[in-house]
Design a protein around this motif. Structure first.
Motif, PDB file in Angstrom:
ATOM      1  N   ASP A  11       0.855  -1.184   0.000  1.00  0.00           N
ATOM      2  CA  ASP A  11       0.000   0.000   0.000  1.00  0.00           C
ATOM      3  C   ASP A  11       0.895   1.239   0.000  1.00  0.00           C
ATOM      4  N   VAL A  12       0.799   2.050  -1.057  1.00  0.00           N
ATOM      5  CA  VAL A  12       1.690   3.199  -1.191  1.00  0.00           C
ATOM      6  C   VAL A  12       1.066   4.495  -0.688  1.00  0.00           C
ATOM      7  N   ALA A  13      -0.093   4.398  -0.021  1.00  0.00           N
ATOM      8  CA  ALA A  13      -0.749   5.616   0.448  1.00  0.00           C
ATOM      9  C   ALA A  13       0.170   6.414   1.368  1.00  0.00           C
ATOM     10  N   GLU A  14       0.882   5.714   2.249  1.00  0.00           N
ATOM     11  CA  GLU A  14       1.789   6.394   3.166  1.00  0.00           C
ATOM     12  C   GLU A  14       2.935   7.059   2.406  1.00  0.00           C
ATOM     13  N   LEU A  15       3.420   6.388   1.366  1.00  0.00           N
ATOM     14  CA  LEU A  15       4.488   6.971   0.552  1.00  0.00           C
ATOM     15  C   LEU A  15       3.997   8.231  -0.137  1.00  0.00           C
ATOM     16  N   ARG A  16       2.809   8.177  -0.697  1.00  0.00           N
ATOM     17  CA  ARG A  16       2.248   9.366  -1.363  1.00  0.00           C
ATOM     18  C   ARG A  16       2.097  10.524  -0.398  1.00  0.00           C
ATOM     19  N   ASP A  17       1.667  10.208   0.823  1.00  0.00           N
ATOM     20  CA  ASP A  17       1.464  11.265   1.814  1.00  0.00           C
ATOM     21  C   ASP A  17       2.776  11.929   2.211  1.00  0.00           C
ATOM     22  N   GLY A  18       3.883  11.177   2.117  1.00  0.00           N
ATOM     23  CA  GLY A  18       5.166  11.693   2.582  1.00  0.00           C
ATOM     24  C   GLY A  18       5.990  12.376   1.513  1.00  0.00           C
ATOM     25  N   LEU A  19       5.500  12.388   0.249  1.00  0.00           N
ATOM     26  CA  LEU A  19       6.272  12.954  -0.856  1.00  0.00           C
ATOM     27  C   LEU A  19       5.549  14.142  -1.482  1.00  0.00           C
ATOM     28  N   GLY A  54      12.945  16.407  -4.341  1.00  0.00           N
ATOM     29  CA  GLY A  54      14.074  16.930  -3.593  1.00  0.00           C
ATOM     30  C   GLY A  54      14.606  15.902  -2.620  1.00  0.00           C
ATOM     31  N   THR A  55      15.554  16.342  -1.781  1.00  0.00           N
ATOM     32  CA  THR A  55      16.206  15.442  -0.840  1.00  0.00           C
ATOM     33  C   THR A  55      15.222  14.841   0.154  1.00  0.00           C
ATOM     34  N   ALA A  56      14.283  15.632   0.652  1.00  0.00           N
ATOM     35  CA  ALA A  56      13.324  15.120   1.636  1.00  0.00           C
ATOM     36  C   ALA A  56      12.512  13.969   1.062  1.00  0.00           C
ATOM     37  N   ASP A  57      12.140  14.072  -0.214  1.00  0.00           N
ATOM     38  CA  ASP A  57      11.408  12.975  -0.852  1.00  0.00           C
ATOM     39  C   ASP A  57      12.260  11.715  -0.939  1.00  0.00           C
ATOM     40  N   ILE A  58      13.532  11.874  -1.216  1.00  0.00           N
ATOM     41  CA  ILE A  58      14.418  10.716  -1.302  1.00  0.00           C
ATOM     42  C   ILE A  58      14.542  10.039   0.057  1.00  0.00           C
ATOM     43  N   VAL A  59      14.710  10.840   1.099  1.00  0.00           N
ATOM     44  CA  VAL A  59      14.792  10.294   2.452  1.00  0.00           C
ATOM     45  C   VAL A  59      13.529   9.518   2.780  1.00  0.00           C
ATOM     46  N   ALA A  60      12.376  10.074   2.449  1.00  0.00           N
ATOM     47  CA  ALA A  60      11.107   9.404   2.733  1.00  0.00           C
ATOM     48  C   ALA A  60      10.952   8.126   1.912  1.00  0.00           C
TER      49      ALA A  60
END
Length: 462
Positions: A11-19, A54-60
């Motif tokens: 489930d990628v919902a959490e990934l979408r929320d964090g990017l 950006g970098t924050a998305d990569i970290v997430a």
């Protein structure tokens, strides 16, 4: 992390929320475009493609991959014959939206983000009459090209791309963003994508252009053996300002090629001279006097035009299978073998070719202690390109393999990393000297002990 194929979907919902950037998953609009890479022979289906902003998305994204035990692919330009910029069942971290470029003309440096392509970087640096060694196809990404070494038109004057990398920002496997220290930077200069996601790269620039002297001189393929014998001696005395390569190919359907020759097999010398017009004319004179060419299109042209000259030979989606050798020299037997194997190109796709790149110059003079890029004493790099748009791939695969085998007796046994397909760790290891590989292994243990970044020309941490 384990490396197993997954049938269950995450489930990628959490990934979408964090990017901030979009996430593409199977069945959704844009997924097929997001999962594909330059090599059309690579058809893989990741669970998700995260186009980071950006970098924050990569970290997430890395945190999400660790949480769900997903394999990770990193894509910059995606112009990699092995297709490591995508994967089955894992997560692709797509840097293609990271396009920031800043040129400092006073310091003669440029900093660019990991999704920048060479055509884009050249466009900005040439505004100041500056450049650094880049790819021969403008759609190649700067990051993967540089991390694998990076041979190009400026290498004999200024070294490979990795030699010109002066700093880099990296997100490590554990999610930490860092500025590369001296040891990590050494590994990035030719060690591939083994140590993290490189978010930005700073290069040393050199006065180049906007006009250089270059192009291609085409000769009848019947003169190939004579040309190669001439070439291996001529290149011994070339100025560092001149970089050349020999190409066996089908003559392109361009106006500068006589109509009767278009589509027929020829042998060509492609070149770039960054000196004055007089110096270029003197350097090219023996080549022009060697034999009557089919076509001669060497002359003054914008550096950016030279950098796009071969784009038509490598369109996105082309099916590609390559194999590569370093050659310490062109012996008489090696020349005979190349010519014999090139004779079979007429039965293959017009996109298939043999490339022979002349190194030396600044490539051989640059101390190997400055980076992981190895085998600097080779005179030539041979690339055997099986490329096709449709039809049965087997004849192309067989021709590449047979040609590579035939050339083994004349080669050093070492591949050039950026031309290496997905051939396993043994071939990747052969791209380095034993001393360099041991140092890279220690670096891998320090920065990626779990081998998170293993979808590459991998350096295992053990």
């Amino acid at each position: 992390m384990t490396d197993v194929s997954r049938s269950d979907r995450v489930d990628v919902a959490e990934l979408r929320d964090g990017l901030r950037g979009p996430v593409h998953t199977p069945g959704e609009p844009g997924y097929d475009a997001a999962r594909t890479v330059w090599n059309g022979a690579i058809d893989r289906r990741p669970q998700a493609v995260a186009t980071v902003s950006g970098t924050a998305d990569i970290v997430a994204a890395l945190a999400f991959a660790r949480q769900h035990d997903l394999r990770v692919s990193v894509r910059g330009g995606g112009h990699n014959v092995a297709g490591f910029g995508t994967c089955d069942d894992g997560l692709v971290i797509d840097l293609s939206a990271l396009k920031g470029i800043r040129v400092d003309p006073a310091a003669r440096t440029v900093r660019a983000q990991g999704g920048v392509l060479w055509g884009e970087l050249d466009h900005e640096t040439q505004a100041f009459g500056l450049a650094t060694t880049g790819g021969l196809v403008s759609s190649t990404g700067i990051a993967g090209f540089t991390l694998g070494g990076g041979i190009g038109w400026l290498m004999r004057a200024h070294g490979v791309a990795a030699d010109n990398l002066v700093s880099a920002d990296v997100v490590l496997a554990d999610g930490r963003p860092v500025a590369a220290d001296e040891e990590l930077l050494w590994g990035l200069r030719g060690g591939g994508g083994n140590f993290g996601v490189v978010t930005s790269l700073e290069y040393r620039l050199h006065p180049v252009g906007p006009i250089v002297y270059g192009g291609v001189i085409f000769y009848p393929v019947e003169r190939a053996a004579e040309l190669l014998r001439f070439y291996q001696e001529w290149t011994r005395g070339l100025p560092d300002d001149l970089t050349t390569m020999v190409i066996f190919l089908a003559a392109p359907p361009e106006p500068f090629v006589p109509p009767a020759m278009r589509g027929r097999q020829v042998v060509a010398v492609a070149c770039c001279h960054t000196g004055t017009a007089t110096e270029a004319a003197d350097a090219f004179k023996p080549l022009r006097e060697f034999a009557e060419p089919v076509a001669d299109v060497v002359g003054p042209l914008p550096y950016t035009a030279l950098q796009t000259m071969f784009d038509g030979s490598a369109p996105h989606g082309l099916n590609a299978y390559w194999k590569t050798h370093h050659l310490s020299d062109l012996t008489a037997d090696a020349i005979d073998t190349v010519v014999e194997r090139a004779a079979e190109l007429a039965a293959l796709s017009p996109f298939s070719a043999i490339h022979l790149h002349h190194l030396e110059g600044a490539v051989s003079r640059t101390p190997s202690v400055g980076g992981a890029f190895s085998h600097r004493n080779s005179r030539f790099v041979l690339n055997i390109l099986g490329q096709w748009t449709e039809g049965d791939p087997d004849p192309h695969l067989a021709w590449v393999r047979d040609t590579w085998e035939a050339m083994r007796a004349h080669a050093s046994g070492d591949p050039y990393l950026n031309f290496l397909g997905d051939e396993g760790s043994t071939r990747a290891r052969a791209a380095y000297s034993a001393e360099v590989f041991a140092r890279l292994t220690a670096l891998k243990r320090e920065y990626d002990p779990e081998n998170v970044f293993r979808l590459n020309q991998n350096i295992p941490p053990l």
